[in-house]
Design an enzyme around this catalytic site. Sequence first.
Site, PDB file in Angstrom:
ATOM      1  N   CYS A 150       0.818  -1.210   0.000  1.00 56.91           N
ATOM      2  CA  CYS A 150       0.000   0.000   0.000  1.00 56.91           C
ATOM      3  C   CYS A 150       0.855   1.264   0.000  1.00 56.91           C
ATOM      4  O   CYS A 150       0.664   2.150  -0.845  1.00 56.91           O
ATOM      5  CB  CYS A 150      -0.967  -0.017   1.175  1.00 56.91           C
ATOM      6  SG  CYS A 150      -0.203  -0.416   2.775  1.00 56.91           S
ATOM      7  N   TYR A 151       1.796   1.351   0.925  1.00 55.32           N
ATOM      8  CA  TYR A 151       2.674   2.525   0.934  1.00 55.32           C
ATOM      9  C   TYR A 151       3.442   2.663  -0.384  1.00 55.32           C
ATOM     10  O   TYR A 151       3.511   3.757  -0.959  1.00 55.32           O
ATOM     11  CB  TYR A 151       3.661   2.447   2.092  1.00 55.32           C
ATOM     12  CG  TYR A 151       3.093   2.752   3.457  1.00 55.32           C
ATOM     13  CD1 TYR A 151       2.429   3.948   3.716  1.00 55.32           C
ATOM     14  CD2 TYR A 151       3.250   1.855   4.512  1.00 55.32           C
ATOM     15  CE1 TYR A 151       1.936   4.235   4.979  1.00 55.32           C
ATOM     16  CE2 TYR A 151       2.756   2.136   5.774  1.00 55.32           C
ATOM     17  CZ  TYR A 151       2.097   3.322   6.010  1.00 55.32           C
ATOM     18  OH  TYR A 151       1.615   3.613   7.262  1.00 55.32           O
TER      19      TYR A 151
END
Length: 346
Positions: A150-151
């Site tokens: 996600c990051y």
Amino acid sequence: MIKVGVVGATGYAGAELVRLLAGHPKVELSVLTSQTYAGKNMWEVFPHLYGMVDKTLEEFNLSDLVSRCDVIFTALPHGHAMPVGHEVMRRGRRLIDLGADFRLKDVDVYQSWYKTEHTASVLVASAVYGLPELNRAEIRGSVIVGNPGCYPTSAILGLAPLLTNKLIDTETIIIDSKSGVSGAGRGLSLKTHFSETTENFQAYGVATHRHTPEIEQELSELAGMPVTVNFTPHLTPMVRGILSTMYGKLTAELNTEELTDFYRQFYKGERFVRVLPAGMYPSTKAVAGSNHCDLSVTVDPRTGRVIVLSAIDNLMKGAAGQAVQNLNVMLGLPEDTGLDFAGMYP
């Protein structure tokens, strides 16, 4: 209809994936597995799926799983997708792993950061990093896709135009990210206890977060040279969403409007990347429940730095939504199949 299986269907990302696949017009949910809730119906665990998903959760059985599915999604912590990868390759199926097992190309780097032996190193070279906006052609013919973290999704999409065109000094990149609590998974822990997170805002994994080598790997590929970054994640008292703020020294004299136009051209035709007008900034609520990545870019003429803001839903473009997008690319379907909807605002 494509028969799919979801391993780890009762984690947050797994449940979001089941929700999306249940509405996908070309997909049949064949197998849903859960270590904790085997024997229960999916809607008993997640009531919002009542009337949408009528499927009993099963114990994980690798041979049975692969025999019943064309495509398998693994939504499990690192280390669990490797045996699935071997069996998928052996029996001519396809795998989309939402964990970290097939993201990093250097097995030694994986083992160093994840403190886990990689038992599928022979498969890593053929696995594709599943960021469709940048690796679409490779994903199309792939057997194993490592769905991005996600990051990294928020950071890579935010910095790709600058690095590809050498518009940023690679030695000055700082990535400051904030995530909702669902990014930590559904397992119980003191760190994500309501009393610990509400009215609180805290950094974690400072200089040690496992998404760091993934970010650096992909940014280095874009830049054509090694890139090292400072990456600091923070936990915020909200359920879902990631907002990343990225800084770096510009190598060319550009103003905000010129750079915004440049970003628009770079992502022209990309269904899920929205480059916002100059002076409008991304927010997590504006992308919640959608597969969008919202971007804005601002030039600070006083410092000569560029400030890039990137917002995604960590469970969607940061996990399940991107996994479905990868499925569509692999199958030659329009990328927004099963994803053609706005977010949940307000």
